[in-house]
Write a protein that holds these residues in place. Structure first.
Motif, PDB file in Angstrom:
ATOM      1  N   ARG A 348      43.415  24.019  30.306  1.00 27.99           N
ATOM      2  CA  ARG A 348      44.524  23.154  30.709  1.00 27.99           C
ATOM      3  C   ARG A 348      44.030  21.898  31.428  1.00 27.99           C
ATOM      4  O   ARG A 348      44.820  21.211  32.082  1.00 27.99           O
ATOM      5  CB  ARG A 348      45.461  23.921  31.638  1.00 27.99           C
ATOM      6  N   THR A 349      42.767  21.576  31.302  1.00 27.39           N
ATOM      7  CA  THR A 349      42.200  20.416  31.999  1.00 27.39           C
ATOM      8  C   THR A 349      43.005  19.133  31.777  1.00 27.39           C
ATOM      9  O   THR A 349      43.266  18.398  32.745  1.00 27.39           O
ATOM     10  CB  THR A 349      40.735  20.214  31.597  1.00 27.39           C
ATOM     11  N   PRO A 350      43.420  18.791  30.560  1.00 26.17           N
ATOM     12  CA  PRO A 350      44.189  17.544  30.379  1.00 26.17           C
ATOM     13  C   PRO A 350      45.486  17.525  31.181  1.00 26.17           C
ATOM     14  O   PRO A 350      45.916  16.457  31.628  1.00 26.17           O
ATOM     15  CB  PRO A 350      44.469  17.516  28.874  1.00 26.17           C
ATOM     16  N   GLN A 351      46.104  18.682  31.377  1.00 23.83           N
ATOM     17  CA  GLN A 351      47.340  18.738  32.151  1.00 23.83           C
ATOM     18  C   GLN A 351      47.075  18.790  33.659  1.00 23.83           C
ATOM     19  O   GLN A 351      47.875  18.303  34.461  1.00 23.83           O
ATOM     20  CB  GLN A 351      48.160  19.980  31.752  1.00 23.83           C
ATOM     21  N   ILE A 352      45.947  19.382  34.063  1.00 22.16           N
ATOM     22  CA  ILE A 352      45.646  19.577  35.486  1.00 22.16           C
ATOM     23  C   ILE A 352      45.105  18.309  36.145  1.00 22.16           C
ATOM     24  O   ILE A 352      45.493  17.969  37.259  1.00 22.16           O
ATOM     25  CB  ILE A 352      44.636  20.739  35.648  1.00 22.16           C
ATOM     26  N   ARG A 353      44.215  17.602  35.478  1.00 18.03           N
ATOM     27  CA  ARG A 353      43.531  16.478  36.128  1.00 18.03           C
ATOM     28  C   ARG A 353      44.482  15.409  36.650  1.00 18.03           C
ATOM     29  O   ARG A 353      44.231  14.854  37.734  1.00 18.03           O
ATOM     30  CB  ARG A 353      42.487  15.870  35.180  1.00 18.03           C
ATOM     31  N   PRO A 354      45.601  15.092  35.976  1.00 17.53           N
ATOM     32  CA  PRO A 354      46.512  14.089  36.554  1.00 17.53           C
ATOM     33  C   PRO A 354      47.237  14.567  37.823  1.00 17.53           C
ATOM     34  O   PRO A 354      47.795  13.740  38.542  1.00 17.53           O
ATOM     35  CB  PRO A 354      47.534  13.851  35.421  1.00 17.53           C
ATOM     36  N   LEU A 355      47.203  15.882  38.094  1.00 18.18           N
ATOM     37  CA  LEU A 355      47.946  16.420  39.232  1.00 18.18           C
ATOM     38  C   LEU A 355      47.167  16.356  40.541  1.00 18.18           C
ATOM     39  O   LEU A 355      47.754  16.504  41.620  1.00 18.18           O
ATOM     40  CB  LEU A 355      48.334  17.880  38.959  1.00 18.18           C
ATOM     41  N   VAL A 356      45.840  16.173  40.459  1.00 18.44           N
ATOM     42  CA  VAL A 356      44.995  16.207  41.652  1.00 18.44           C
ATOM     43  C   VAL A 356      43.958  15.094  41.580  1.00 18.44           C
ATOM     44  O   VAL A 356      43.795  14.442  40.551  1.00 18.44           O
ATOM     45  CB  VAL A 356      44.282  17.577  41.785  1.00 18.44           C
ATOM     46  N   SER A 357      43.257  14.901  42.681  1.00 20.80           N
ATOM     47  CA  SER A 357      42.174  13.913  42.686  1.00 20.80           C
ATOM     48  C   SER A 357      40.985  14.457  41.898  1.00 20.80           C
ATOM     49  O   SER A 357      40.888  15.651  41.622  1.00 20.80           O
ATOM     50  CB  SER A 357      41.742  13.620  44.119  1.00 20.80           C
ATOM     51  N   GLU A 358      40.062  13.579  41.545  1.00 14.25           N
ATOM     52  CA  GLU A 358      38.856  13.987  40.843  1.00 14.25           C
ATOM     53  C   GLU A 358      38.074  15.016  41.659  1.00 14.25           C
ATOM     54  O   GLU A 358      37.565  16.007  41.118  1.00 14.25           O
ATOM     55  CB  GLU A 358      37.978  12.775  40.550  1.00 14.25           C
ATOM     56  N   LYS A 359      37.984  14.804  42.968  1.00 15.91           N
ATOM     57  CA  LYS A 359      37.252  15.736  43.825  1.00 15.91           C
ATOM     58  C   LYS A 359      37.927  17.099  43.853  1.00 15.91           C
ATOM     59  O   LYS A 359      37.252  18.136  43.775  1.00 15.91           O
ATOM     60  CB  LYS A 359      37.129  15.166  45.240  1.00 15.91           C
ATOM     61  N   GLN A 360      39.253  17.117  43.968  1.00 16.80           N
ATOM     62  CA  GLN A 360      39.955  18.398  43.966  1.00 16.80           C
ATOM     63  C   GLN A 360      39.736  19.128  42.648  1.00 16.80           C
ATOM     64  O   GLN A 360      39.534  20.357  42.634  1.00 16.80           O
ATOM     65  CB  GLN A 360      41.455  18.185  44.201  1.00 16.80           C
ATOM     66  N   TRP A 361      39.783  18.425  41.540  1.00 20.13           N
ATOM     67  CA  TRP A 361      39.552  19.059  40.248  1.00 20.13           C
ATOM     68  C   TRP A 361      38.161  19.690  40.199  1.00 20.13           C
ATOM     69  O   TRP A 361      38.009  20.836  39.753  1.00 20.13           O
ATOM     70  CB  TRP A 361      39.717  18.038  39.119  1.00 20.13           C
ATOM     71  N   ARG A 362      37.177  18.965  40.676  1.00 20.56           N
ATOM     72  CA  ARG A 362      35.808  19.504  40.674  1.00 20.56           C
ATOM     73  C   ARG A 362      35.695  20.717  41.600  1.00 20.56           C
ATOM     74  O   ARG A 362      35.022  21.707  41.268  1.00 20.56           O
ATOM     75  CB  ARG A 362      34.809  18.417  41.102  1.00 20.56           C
ATOM     76  N   ILE A 363      36.322  20.651  42.781  1.00 19.01           N
ATOM     77  CA  ILE A 363      36.281  21.787  43.721  1.00 19.01           C
ATOM     78  C   ILE A 363      36.824  23.042  43.064  1.00 19.01           C
ATOM     79  O   ILE A 363      36.197  24.113  43.091  1.00 19.01           O
ATOM     80  CB  ILE A 363      37.081  21.463  44.997  1.00 19.01           C
ATOM     81  N   TRP A 364      37.996  22.936  42.467  1.00 19.14           N
ATOM     82  CA  TRP A 364      38.632  24.116  41.915  1.00 19.14           C
ATOM     83  C   TRP A 364      37.896  24.622  40.686  1.00 19.14           C
ATOM     84  O   TRP A 364      37.845  25.838  40.437  1.00 19.14           O
ATOM     85  CB  TRP A 364      40.098  23.807  41.608  1.00 19.14           C
ATOM     86  N   ARG A 365      37.325  23.725  39.919  1.00 19.70           N
ATOM     87  CA  ARG A 365      36.553  24.153  38.746  1.00 19.70           C
ATOM     88  C   ARG A 365      35.355  24.989  39.180  1.00 19.70           C
ATOM     89  O   ARG A 365      35.098  26.070  38.632  1.00 19.70           O
ATOM     90  CB  ARG A 365      36.102  22.912  37.968  1.00 19.70           C
ATOM     91  N   VAL A 366      34.614  24.502  40.168  1.00 15.78           N
ATOM     92  CA  VAL A 366      33.460  25.238  40.689  1.00 15.78           C
ATOM     93  C   VAL A 366      33.903  26.527  41.360  1.00 15.78           C
ATOM     94  O   VAL A 366      33.305  27.595  41.173  1.00 15.78           O
ATOM     95  CB  VAL A 366      32.668  24.357  41.678  1.00 15.78           C
ATOM     96  N   TYR A 367      34.947  26.448  42.155  1.00 14.57           N
ATOM     97  CA  TYR A 367      35.428  27.598  42.920  1.00 14.57           C
ATOM     98  C   TYR A 367      35.821  28.765  42.016  1.00 14.57           C
ATOM     99  O   TYR A 367      35.392  29.906  42.228  1.00 14.57           O
ATOM    100  CB  TYR A 367      36.602  27.151  43.789  1.00 14.57           C
ATOM    101  N   LEU A 368      36.641  28.510  41.007  1.00 16.01           N
ATOM    102  CA  LEU A 368      37.115  29.602  40.157  1.00 16.01           C
ATOM    103  C   LEU A 368      35.977  30.230  39.353  1.00 16.01           C
ATOM    104  O   LEU A 368      35.831  31.457  39.316  1.00 16.01           O
ATOM    105  CB  LEU A 368      38.220  29.101  39.219  1.00 16.01           C
ATOM    106  N   ALA A 369      35.172  29.389  38.720  1.00 14.67           N
ATOM    107  CA  ALA A 369      34.066  29.924  37.928  1.00 14.67           C
ATOM    108  C   ALA A 369      33.016  30.573  38.820  1.00 14.67           C
ATOM    109  O   ALA A 369      32.471  31.634  38.488  1.00 14.67           O
ATOM    110  CB  ALA A 369      33.431  28.808  37.097  1.00 14.67           C
ATOM    111  N   GLY A 370      32.736  29.955  39.963  1.00 16.30           N
ATOM    112  CA  GLY A 370      31.736  30.499  40.873  1.00 16.30           C
ATOM    113  C   GLY A 370      32.156  31.824  41.469  1.00 16.30           C
ATOM    114  O   GLY A 370      31.340  32.745  41.628  1.00 16.30           O
ATOM    115  N   CYS A 371      33.430  31.963  41.795  1.00 16.96           N
ATOM    116  CA  CYS A 371      33.897  33.223  42.366  1.00 16.96           C
ATOM    117  C   CYS A 371      33.926  34.325  41.324  1.00 16.96           C
ATOM    118  O   CYS A 371      33.699  35.498  41.641  1.00 16.96           O
ATOM    119  CB  CYS A 371      35.272  33.035  43.001  1.00 16.96           C
TER     120      CYS A 371
END
Length: 406
Positions: A348-371
């Motif tokens: 859902r990246t195309p739908q998610i990225r407009p909802l948050v800042s670039e930094k927030q998108w990167r944080i959550w991407r790392v967080y979910l996969a890393g956890c």
């Protein structure tokens, strides 16, 4: 920047090659003009592009935390399948000097005032309801699911998790249930609709409370469910027959756990049952090990979050006047849950990225996969602890666990 990076990166790449053969291409400079391979692969599966010289301090002798920081801060870009990226990051961390190792531990003593806790919860949960709706299940359950057979959809597994909890606490029609950290209301809605309970759900997130109230109204359950924006320490209308706390106690703070459990005991009737469902550290000294330690989670994801070892949890529960009756480890269930979330987030990246800042998108991407990796590799665990007031007789207790799996 190019020559400076090359002088620093070339010796590091040579050292990494000497201890690991990684399917990685590292590039830097204008348009990625300069590059080196970290292993001997014709087509490396991971491409790390250095965007800023500040990345050097995070790449040289890396940990999972410093690699995550470099990505989140936009100092590097990483291309490749997330699972390949995480495997590479782990191997890179293993090449570091001992001080930058994989399982660095961070001891914290957060104050956990009411205002501080409210701000920390708002930081994580008030990103936006629309953001969470993109990658959670339709009921928006943001905690470990329960896969009874392993082949369920995420939505089915989340419903099974709620029913698993409500069966464990032996919820009966007409009983009062307090749900501490109610999120968007999925548990109290299920408890009222299918178990006939009268429910109070509390949260510190305004956005969660707003949507949970909307859902209660839409279900026509205003007479059976009350959603409050309230701290658990301020609940004053006990006692309750049953209490649940799902994915909340990680925010309490290790130094406050005994008082937290004591408050649950105060709010519970003498023959009541409570369930604490939460993440624990596998470090016996209560250190942060998820995503390699070093404060990544505390800094970027859960401000003031602290994970106790299961031994610490059980000791504090006893100090708070509760008896642990059943303890179940759902670590592999959370690994599966997080993989589902991470896959959905990626899709859902195309739908998610407009909802948050670039930094927030990167944080959550790392967080979910890393956890997902952290649970899979036994860096963290998830325990459900069923408990009741201590000092009670045992005659009324069931002899087996059969009622939990009816």
């Amino acid at each position: 920047m190019g020559s400076m990076l090359e002088r620093a990166l070339v010796p590091w790449v040579r050292r990494v090659r000497g201890s690991a053969n990684l399917p990685v291409r590292l590039s830097w400079g204008e348009g990625g003009a300069s590059s080196l391979a970290l292993g001997y692969f014709e087509q490396p599966s991971v491409h790390i592009r250095v965007r800023d010289a500040q990345a050097l301090r995070l790449l040289i002798d890396p940990s999972l935390a410093t690699l995550g920081e470099a990505y989140v801060e936009g100092l590097i870009d990483v291309d490749g399948d997330l699972r390949d990226v995480l495997r590479v990051a782990q191997r890179l961390a293993e090449t570091a000097e001992p001080a930058g190792g994989l399982l660095g531990r961070l001891q914290r003593q957060a104050q956990h005032s009411r205002q501080g806790d409210r701000q920390a919860i708002a930081y994580h949960y008030d990103v936006s309801n629309a953001f969470y709706a993109q990658w959670l299940d339709p009921a928006m359950v943001y905690s470990c699911a329960y896969f009874a057979h392993g082949d369920e959809t995420l939505a089915q597994a989340q419903e099974q998790k709620i029913d698993h909890i409500l069966r464990k606490i032996r919820l009966q029609p007409g009983q009062r249930l307090l749900d501490i950290g109610c999120g968007w209301g999925a548990l109290v809605l299920r408890a009222a609709q299918h178990f006939g309970a009268r429910c109070v759900g509390i949260t510190l997130s305004q956005q969660q409370a707003d949507l949970a109230r909307e859902r209660v109204r839409a279900a026509g359950l205003q007479e059976r469910i009350q959603i409050r924006l309230q701290d658990y320490r301020d609940v004053a209308d006990g006692p309750f027959d049953r209490i649940t706390s799902v994915g909340m106690f990680e925010h309490v703070g290790i130094g406050h756990l005994a008082a937290y459990f004591a408050r649950i005991r105060e709010l519970l009737v003498l023959d009541g049952w409570a369930m604490n469902h939460g993440i624990t550290s596998t470090d016996a000294h209560d250190g942060e090990v998820a995503l390699g330690g070093g404060g990544f989670i505390e800094r970027y994801v859960f401000p003031q979050g602290e994970l106790p070892h299961i031994g610490t949890l059980l000791r504090c529960l006893q100090q708070g006047g509760l008896e642990a009756f059943d303890v179940e480890n759902l670590r592999r269930h959370y690994a599966r849950t997080l993989t589902c979330w991470s896959d959905s987030f990626e899709a859902r990246t195309p739908q998610i990225r407009p909802l948050v800042s670039e930094k927030q998108w990167r944080i959550w991407r790392v967080y979910l996969a890393g956890c997902a990796w952290a649970f899979e590799s036994d860096q963290v665990a998830l325990y459900q602890v069923l408990c009741r007031p201590a000092g009670r007789g045992a005659a009324e207790l069931p002899w087996s666990r059969a009622w939990m799996y009816a």
